[in-house]
Scaffold this active site. Sequence first.
Site, PDB file in Angstrom:
ATOM      1  N   GLY A 155     -34.767  19.140 -31.374  1.00 26.96           N
ATOM      2  CA  GLY A 155     -35.139  19.189 -32.794  1.00 26.96           C
ATOM      3  C   GLY A 155     -36.635  18.965 -32.936  1.00 26.96           C
ATOM      4  N   ARG A 156     -37.018  18.457 -34.109  1.00 29.14           N
ATOM      5  CA  ARG A 156     -38.444  18.251 -34.393  1.00 29.14           C
ATOM      6  C   ARG A 156     -39.116  17.364 -33.362  1.00 29.14           C
ATOM      7  NH1 ARG A 156     -36.165  18.094 -39.989  1.00 29.14           N
ATOM      8  NH2 ARG A 156     -35.132  16.255 -39.190  1.00 29.14           N
ATOM      9  N   ILE A 157     -38.474  16.235 -33.016  1.00 28.74           N
ATOM     10  CA  ILE A 157     -39.133  15.305 -32.085  1.00 28.74           C
ATOM     11  C   ILE A 157     -39.058  15.841 -30.649  1.00 28.74           C
ATOM     12  CG2 ILE A 157     -39.301  12.918 -31.273  1.00 28.74           C
ATOM     13  CD1 ILE A 157     -37.890  12.035 -33.859  1.00 28.74           C
ATOM     14  N   ARG A 177     -27.046  21.889 -28.965  1.00 25.94           N
ATOM     15  CA  ARG A 177     -25.769  22.553 -29.276  1.00 25.94           C
ATOM     16  C   ARG A 177     -25.849  24.051 -29.003  1.00 25.94           C
ATOM     17  NH1 ARG A 177     -24.745  19.128 -34.508  1.00 25.94           N
ATOM     18  NH2 ARG A 177     -26.925  19.660 -34.509  1.00 25.94           N
ATOM     19  N   ARG A 234     -30.930   6.828 -29.785  1.00 21.72           N
ATOM     20  CA  ARG A 234     -30.055   5.730 -30.183  1.00 21.72           C
ATOM     21  C   ARG A 234     -29.371   5.208 -28.929  1.00 21.72           C
ATOM     22  NH1 ARG A 234     -32.524   5.433 -34.116  1.00 21.72           N
ATOM     23  NH2 ARG A 234     -31.896   5.778 -36.277  1.00 21.72           N
ATOM     24  N   ASP A 258     -36.101   2.388 -25.315  1.00 18.83           N
ATOM     25  CA  ASP A 258     -36.591   1.819 -26.576  1.00 18.83           C
ATOM     26  C   ASP A 258     -35.428   1.450 -27.485  1.00 18.83           C
ATOM     27  OD1 ASP A 258     -38.725   1.157 -28.445  1.00 18.83           O
ATOM     28  OD2 ASP A 258     -38.094   2.913 -29.604  1.00 18.83           O
ATOM     29  N   GLU A 263     -28.505  -3.684 -30.537  1.00 14.71           N
ATOM     30  CA  GLU A 263     -29.815  -4.283 -30.814  1.00 14.71           C
ATOM     31  C   GLU A 263     -29.676  -5.474 -31.753  1.00 14.71           C
ATOM     32  OE1 GLU A 263     -32.241  -1.022 -32.200  1.00 14.71           O
ATOM     33  OE2 GLU A 263     -31.779   0.132 -30.425  1.00 14.71           O
ATOM     34  N   HIS A 281     -37.305  -1.046 -29.799  1.00 13.29           N
ATOM     35  CA  HIS A 281     -37.124  -0.032 -30.850  1.00 13.29           C
ATOM     36  C   HIS A 281     -38.410   0.142 -31.673  1.00 13.29           C
ATOM     37  CE1 HIS A 281     -33.888   2.091 -33.474  1.00 13.29           C
ATOM     38  NE2 HIS A 281     -35.063   2.684 -33.609  1.00 13.29           N
ATOM     39  N   GLY A 283     -40.244   3.108 -31.713  1.00 18.79           N
ATOM     40  CA  GLY A 283     -40.587   4.540 -31.760  1.00 18.79           C
ATOM     41  C   GLY A 283     -41.515   4.918 -32.900  1.00 18.79           C
TER      42      GLY A 283
END
Length: 294
Positions: A155-157, A177, A234, A258, A263, A281, A283
Amino acid sequence: MSNQPKTDVLSVANLSPLYADPLKAAYTLHQRLNETDPAAFAQVAPRIAAIAASGESKVGAELIEQLPALKIISVMGVGYDGIDVAAAKARGVVVTHTPGVLNDDVADLALALMLALSRQIARADRFVRAGQWSSGPLALGRKMSGARLGIVGMGRIGQAIAYRAAAFNMAISYTARSAKTDLPYTYHPTPAALAAESDFLVIITPGGAGTRKLIDAAVLKALGPQGCVVNVARGSVIDESALVEALRSGTIAGAGLDVFEDEPNVPQALREMDNVVLTPHIGSATAQTRRAMA
Ligand code: 8YV
Protein backbone atom coordinates in the site's frame (compact mmCIF):
# COMPACT_ATOMS: atom_id res chain seq x y z
CA MET A 1 -19.74 33.92 22.22
CA SER A 2 -22.41 31.29 22.55
CA ASN A 3 -23.31 29.79 25.88
CA GLN A 4 -24.00 26.43 24.31
CA PRO A 5 -22.49 23.56 26.30
CA LYS A 6 -19.39 22.03 24.70
CA THR A 7 -19.76 18.73 22.86
CA ASP A 8 -18.64 15.71 24.92
CA VAL A 9 -15.78 13.65 23.51
CA LEU A 10 -14.51 10.36 24.92
CA SER A 11 -10.79 9.76 24.57
CA VAL A 12 -9.80 6.08 24.47
CA ALA A 13 -6.08 6.68 23.95
CA ASN A 14 -3.08 8.33 25.53
CA LEU A 15 -3.38 11.32 23.25
CA SER A 16 -0.31 13.49 22.79
CA PRO A 17 -0.73 17.11 23.95
CA LEU A 18 -0.41 18.14 20.28
CA TYR A 19 -3.85 16.61 19.83
CA ALA A 20 -5.33 16.62 23.33
CA ASP A 21 -4.79 20.36 23.98
CA PRO A 22 -6.80 21.67 21.01
CA LEU A 23 -9.44 19.00 21.69
CA LYS A 24 -9.76 20.17 25.30
CA ALA A 25 -10.10 23.77 24.14
CA ALA A 26 -12.98 22.97 21.79
CA TYR A 27 -14.75 20.10 23.58
CA THR A 28 -15.30 18.53 26.98
CA LEU A 29 -12.81 15.68 26.89
CA HIS A 30 -13.46 12.61 29.05
CA GLN A 31 -10.51 10.28 29.48
CA ARG A 32 -11.27 6.55 28.92
CA LEU A 33 -14.06 6.60 31.51
CA ASN A 34 -15.67 3.34 30.47
CA GLU A 35 -12.75 1.38 31.92
CA THR A 36 -11.64 3.54 34.82
CA ASP A 37 -14.84 4.98 36.26
CA PRO A 38 -18.04 3.16 35.21
CA ALA A 39 -20.25 5.35 37.41
CA ALA A 40 -18.96 8.58 35.86
CA PHE A 41 -19.18 6.93 32.44
CA ALA A 42 -22.88 6.13 32.98
CA GLN A 43 -23.45 9.85 33.69
CA VAL A 44 -21.81 11.13 30.49
CA ALA A 45 -22.41 8.21 28.09
CA PRO A 46 -25.74 9.56 26.76
CA ARG A 47 -23.99 12.82 25.73
CA ILE A 48 -20.83 11.45 24.09
CA ALA A 49 -20.88 12.50 20.43
CA ALA A 50 -17.36 11.52 19.43
CA ILE A 51 -14.59 9.10 20.32
CA ALA A 52 -10.96 10.18 19.95
CA ALA A 53 -8.83 7.08 19.41
CA SER A 54 -5.30 6.13 18.35
CA GLY A 55 -4.13 3.38 16.02
CA GLU A 56 -3.80 1.06 19.02
CA SER A 57 -7.23 1.78 20.57
CA LYS A 58 -9.88 -0.89 20.92
CA VAL A 59 -13.43 0.29 20.29
CA GLY A 60 -15.76 -2.70 20.23
CA ALA A 61 -19.48 -3.04 19.51
CA GLU A 62 -20.20 -3.07 23.25
CA LEU A 63 -18.81 0.45 23.76
CA ILE A 64 -20.53 1.78 20.63
CA GLU A 65 -23.86 0.39 21.88
CA GLN A 66 -23.52 2.30 25.15
CA LEU A 67 -23.21 5.65 23.34
CA PRO A 68 -26.58 6.54 21.76
CA ALA A 69 -25.44 10.03 20.64
CA LEU A 70 -22.20 8.82 19.05
CA LYS A 71 -21.60 10.25 15.55
CA ILE A 72 -17.90 9.79 14.87
CA ILE A 73 -14.91 7.67 15.88
CA SER A 74 -11.79 9.59 14.92
CA VAL A 75 -8.59 7.53 14.82
CA MET A 76 -5.30 9.39 15.08
CA GLY A 77 -3.43 6.74 13.14
CA VAL A 78 -3.62 5.02 9.78
CA GLY A 79 -4.50 1.61 11.23
CA TYR A 80 -8.04 1.17 12.55
CA ASP A 81 -8.00 -2.58 13.15
CA GLY A 82 -9.01 -2.00 16.79
CA ILE A 83 -12.31 -0.41 15.78
CA ASP A 84 -15.39 -2.52 15.11
CA VAL A 85 -16.14 -0.73 11.83
CA ALA A 86 -19.11 -2.98 11.02
CA ALA A 87 -20.77 -2.09 14.34
CA ALA A 88 -20.07 1.61 13.74
CA LYS A 89 -21.46 1.42 10.20
CA ALA A 90 -24.59 -0.36 11.39
CA ARG A 91 -25.24 2.60 13.70
CA GLY A 92 -24.37 5.20 11.07
CA VAL A 93 -21.25 6.24 13.04
CA VAL A 94 -18.45 7.63 10.83
CA VAL A 95 -14.92 6.25 11.32
CA THR A 96 -11.99 8.43 10.21
CA HIS A 97 -8.21 7.84 10.19
CA THR A 98 -5.01 9.64 9.12
CA PRO A 99 -3.61 8.00 5.99
CA GLY A 100 -0.85 9.60 3.93
CA VAL A 101 0.77 11.97 6.40
CA LEU A 102 2.75 9.25 8.18
CA ASN A 103 4.05 7.31 5.14
CA ASP A 104 7.49 8.93 5.28
CA ASP A 105 8.02 8.35 9.00
CA VAL A 106 6.97 4.70 9.02
CA ALA A 107 9.05 4.00 5.90
CA ASP A 108 12.04 5.80 7.43
CA LEU A 109 11.74 3.63 10.54
CA ALA A 110 11.55 0.44 8.46
CA LEU A 111 14.84 1.35 6.76
CA ALA A 112 16.33 2.37 10.11
CA LEU A 113 15.49 -1.06 11.58
CA MET A 114 16.93 -2.82 8.51
CA LEU A 115 20.14 -0.82 8.86
CA ALA A 116 20.21 -1.35 12.62
CA LEU A 117 20.05 -5.11 12.03
CA SER A 118 22.46 -5.36 9.13
CA ARG A 119 25.02 -2.89 10.51
CA GLN A 120 24.40 -3.88 14.15
CA ILE A 121 23.87 -0.28 15.29
CA ALA A 122 22.32 -1.08 18.68
CA ARG A 123 24.74 -3.94 19.36
CA ALA A 124 27.72 -1.76 18.34
CA ASP A 125 26.52 1.00 20.64
CA ARG A 126 26.29 -1.44 23.56
CA PHE A 127 29.76 -2.75 22.64
CA VAL A 128 31.38 0.69 22.79
CA ARG A 129 29.57 1.72 25.96
CA ALA A 130 30.60 -1.49 27.73
CA GLY A 131 34.28 -0.72 26.99
CA GLN A 132 34.65 -3.85 24.83
CA TRP A 133 36.33 -2.09 21.90
CA SER A 134 39.79 -2.31 23.42
CA SER A 135 39.54 -6.10 23.64
CA GLY A 136 38.92 -6.64 19.93
CA PRO A 137 36.71 -5.70 17.00
CA LEU A 138 32.96 -6.21 16.80
CA ALA A 139 31.92 -9.25 14.73
CA LEU A 140 31.27 -8.38 11.08
CA GLY A 141 27.83 -7.25 10.00
CA ARG A 142 26.20 -7.84 6.65
CA LYS A 143 25.86 -5.59 3.63
CA MET A 144 22.39 -4.17 3.12
CA SER A 145 22.89 -2.35 -0.19
CA GLY A 146 22.12 -4.73 -3.04
CA ALA A 147 20.37 -7.30 -0.83
CA ARG A 148 16.90 -8.74 -1.52
CA LEU A 149 13.96 -6.97 0.11
CA GLY A 150 10.54 -8.61 0.43
CA ILE A 151 7.66 -6.34 1.42
CA VAL A 152 4.47 -7.83 2.86
CA GLY A 153 1.81 -5.27 1.93
CA MET A 154 2.27 -2.87 -1.02
CA GLY A 155 0.00 0.00 0.00
CA ARG A 156 1.03 3.61 0.53
CA ILE A 157 3.68 2.84 3.16
CA GLY A 158 4.93 -0.31 1.39
CA GLN A 159 5.56 1.81 -1.69
CA ALA A 160 7.38 4.46 0.38
CA ILE A 161 9.64 1.69 1.75
CA ALA A 162 10.32 0.35 -1.76
CA TYR A 163 11.16 3.86 -2.99
CA ARG A 164 13.80 4.22 -0.27
CA ALA A 165 15.14 0.69 -0.75
CA ALA A 166 15.65 1.40 -4.45
CA ALA A 167 18.26 4.00 -3.44
CA PHE A 168 20.08 1.16 -1.66
CA ASN A 169 20.05 -0.77 -4.92
CA MET A 170 17.97 -3.53 -3.35
CA ALA A 171 16.11 -6.16 -5.41
CA ILE A 172 12.50 -5.49 -4.41
CA SER A 173 9.66 -8.03 -4.30
CA TYR A 174 6.32 -7.99 -2.50
CA THR A 175 3.22 -9.89 -1.66
CA ALA A 176 -0.27 -8.41 -1.48
CA ARG A 177 -3.81 -9.62 -2.13
CA SER A 178 -3.22 -9.02 -5.83
CA ALA A 179 -0.35 -7.97 -8.11
CA LYS A 180 -0.02 -4.25 -8.73
CA THR A 181 0.80 -4.19 -12.42
CA ASP A 182 1.72 -0.49 -12.41
CA LEU A 183 4.65 -1.13 -10.05
CA PRO A 184 8.08 -2.34 -11.24
CA TYR A 185 8.55 -4.87 -8.40
CA THR A 186 8.30 -8.67 -8.46
CA TYR A 187 5.03 -10.09 -7.12
CA HIS A 188 4.78 -13.30 -5.09
CA PRO A 189 1.35 -14.72 -4.29
CA THR A 190 2.14 -15.80 -0.70
CA PRO A 191 4.32 -14.57 2.19
CA ALA A 192 6.18 -17.92 2.16
CA ALA A 193 7.04 -17.62 -1.54
CA LEU A 194 8.19 -14.04 -0.92
CA ALA A 195 10.23 -14.98 2.17
CA ALA A 196 12.07 -17.72 0.23
CA GLU A 197 13.38 -15.00 -2.12
CA SER A 198 14.19 -12.37 0.55
CA ASP A 199 17.08 -11.36 2.81
CA PHE A 200 14.91 -8.77 4.59
CA LEU A 201 11.19 -9.38 5.04
CA VAL A 202 9.40 -6.15 5.99
CA ILE A 203 5.82 -6.34 7.27
CA ILE A 204 3.61 -3.35 6.48
CA THR A 205 0.14 -4.76 5.96
CA PRO A 206 -2.98 -3.73 7.92
CA GLY A 207 -3.70 -5.64 11.13
CA GLY A 208 -7.02 -7.29 11.98
CA ALA A 209 -8.62 -10.68 11.46
CA GLY A 210 -7.55 -10.98 7.81
CA THR A 211 -3.81 -10.88 8.56
CA ARG A 212 -3.65 -12.46 12.04
CA LYS A 213 -0.46 -14.58 12.32
CA LEU A 214 0.07 -14.28 8.56
CA ILE A 215 3.79 -14.55 9.29
CA ASP A 216 3.98 -17.96 10.93
CA ALA A 217 6.62 -20.65 11.52
CA ALA A 218 6.48 -21.79 7.88
CA VAL A 219 7.12 -18.27 6.54
CA LEU A 220 10.03 -17.78 8.96
CA LYS A 221 11.50 -21.13 7.89
CA ALA A 222 11.26 -20.01 4.25
CA LEU A 223 13.09 -16.77 5.13
CA GLY A 224 15.99 -18.88 6.36
CA PRO A 225 19.06 -18.56 8.60
CA GLN A 226 20.44 -15.46 6.82
CA GLY A 227 17.08 -13.69 6.81
CA CYS A 228 15.85 -10.79 8.95
CA VAL A 229 12.26 -9.80 9.64
CA VAL A 230 11.17 -6.20 10.30
CA ASN A 231 7.66 -5.40 11.57
CA VAL A 232 6.32 -1.83 11.43
CA ALA A 233 2.68 -2.89 10.98
CA ARG A 234 0.87 -4.61 13.85
CA GLY A 235 2.10 -7.21 16.32
CA SER A 236 -0.88 -9.40 15.44
CA VAL A 237 0.49 -10.02 11.93
CA ILE A 238 3.38 -12.16 13.25
CA ASP A 239 2.97 -15.31 15.33
CA GLU A 240 5.13 -13.94 18.18
CA SER A 241 5.91 -17.28 19.82
CA ALA A 242 6.92 -18.74 16.44
CA LEU A 243 9.14 -15.69 15.96
CA VAL A 244 10.82 -16.15 19.36
CA GLU A 245 11.44 -19.80 18.54
CA ALA A 246 12.82 -18.98 15.06
CA LEU A 247 15.20 -16.41 16.54
CA ARG A 248 16.28 -18.73 19.34
CA SER A 249 16.94 -21.70 17.06
CA GLY A 250 18.71 -19.75 14.31
CA THR A 251 15.91 -20.49 11.84
CA ILE A 252 16.19 -16.76 10.99
CA ALA A 253 19.07 -14.34 11.66
CA GLY A 254 17.36 -11.42 13.36
CA ALA A 255 14.33 -9.20 13.84
CA GLY A 256 13.62 -5.47 14.06
CA LEU A 257 10.32 -4.92 15.82
CA ASP A 258 8.36 -1.72 16.42
CA VAL A 259 5.07 -3.48 17.22
CA PHE A 260 4.10 -6.38 19.46
CA GLU A 261 1.19 -8.69 20.20
CA ASP A 262 0.42 -7.23 23.63
CA GLU A 263 1.81 -3.68 23.80
CA PRO A 264 3.41 -2.34 25.91
CA ASN A 265 4.38 -5.81 27.11
CA VAL A 266 7.33 -7.22 25.18
CA PRO A 267 8.18 -10.88 25.82
CA GLN A 268 11.19 -11.30 28.11
CA ALA A 269 12.69 -13.75 25.58
CA LEU A 270 12.87 -11.00 22.93
CA ARG A 271 14.31 -8.50 25.40
CA GLU A 272 17.15 -10.86 26.19
CA MET A 273 18.15 -11.58 22.57
CA ASP A 274 21.12 -9.85 21.01
CA ASN A 275 19.93 -10.38 17.43
CA VAL A 276 16.81 -8.25 17.76
CA VAL A 277 16.29 -4.49 17.74
CA LEU A 278 13.23 -3.30 19.67
CA THR A 279 11.44 0.06 19.48
CA PRO A 280 8.25 1.09 21.35
CA HIS A 281 5.75 1.59 18.48
CA ILE A 282 7.33 4.82 17.23
CA GLY A 283 6.54 4.48 13.51
CA SER A 284 4.82 7.86 13.30
CA ALA A 285 6.38 9.37 16.41
CA THR A 286 7.98 12.59 15.18
CA ALA A 287 6.75 16.02 16.19
CA GLN A 288 6.21 16.96 12.55
CA THR A 289 4.11 13.92 11.70
CA ARG A 290 2.13 13.79 14.93
CA ARG A 291 1.22 17.44 14.37
CA ALA A 292 0.05 16.64 10.84
CA MET A 293 -1.96 13.66 12.16
CA ALA A 294 -3.55 15.78 14.90
C1 8YV B 1 0.35 5.25 16.21
C2 8YV B 1 -0.11 3.71 14.26
O1 8YV B 1 0.39 4.16 16.95
O2 8YV B 1 -0.97 4.99 12.53
C3 8YV B 1 -1.00 3.93 13.10
O3 8YV B 1 -1.75 3.01 12.74
O4 8YV B 1 0.05 2.63 14.70
C4 8YV B 1 0.63 4.88 14.82
O5 8YV B 1 0.85 5.90 14.01
C5 8YV B 1 -0.73 6.03 16.75
O6 8YV B 1 -1.97 5.64 16.38
C6 8YV B 1 -0.56 7.43 17.10
O7 8YV B 1 -1.62 7.94 17.79
